[in-house]
Design a protein around this motif. Sequence first.
Motif: not given
Length: 319
Positions: A245-253
Amino acid sequence: IDYYRKNGKDLLYAFPIAAPYVGTIGAGSLKRNTASMSGKGIDLGLTGTFVRNADWNLDATLNFSYNTNKITDNRFDPKDISAFTYSYNPIGISYLEGYPSDKIFVFRHAGLDEKGLTQIYNKNNEIIPVTQTLSGVEDLEYAGRRVAPYFGSFRTNLRYKQWSVYALISYQFGNVFMKPSIESYMTPSRGLTIPKFDLSEDIANRWRQAGDEAFTNVPALTADIYGSYSLQRYQYSDINVLKGDYIRLREISLSYGLPKNLLNRLKVENIQLAGSVRNLGLIWTANKEGYDPDFTNLVGNTTNLRPVPSYNFSINVNF
């Protein structure tokens, strides 16, 4: 909302077959279109706009998916699986009726013996030494699926006048993976000893002398053939099963559009400046050992390199 069911048949599968049919000394297999599988799942997408006026805009989208499958027929009796496979290499068990295609079977670890060799439990909770084979698949434990059955993403966009911030988060739940461990110990092969070099920190915690079995589960390093089997039973045991299980931060713009009065003076329709960062890594993970579940291989292999963060900057001009 989308709900689907899919039944597959004639799937390629290397099913066990008696040695005389394939012309080998040991047990053999034939790869044929023999397996059948049923699958089902659901996809859900929900989008909402929370604020919308001349200066502010806030919207968000949540995607959720569930997918599972089960082998309904593989045309052979599980008893035909070789004793070596379920006794020393349960990861090698392929399609099995009644289980998902990506299932993981493991040993039930019972500690080390006085010589530093791995012991396991059978279906009757009896301790089995490394020199003894198991009676069948029923002696193993079903640990779960490699592929997460629950997964999706959350993205949101916030605008204030000419400024906009965008974020993308992905998640998965419900799967497991095997902790990367020692790849192999040196073993005799046709009279030669083949050395192996390993980077796993587990090697430093191995059994070294009598009494160490009270403090470690990592088996002794020995050139005896059962030392290799002992390592396999350690690698493929329940103590090395970790949650994926995980929560991932893919992108910030972040983007900025030049105001209209400046655009008129420059005689252009639109100018937008934007910068983004991708592959920012995990926000949260169920395993506390620091492994990224998306970049682990099967037991005995090193982990894959994670993608490094990438930084992008752009200028978009429309005349």
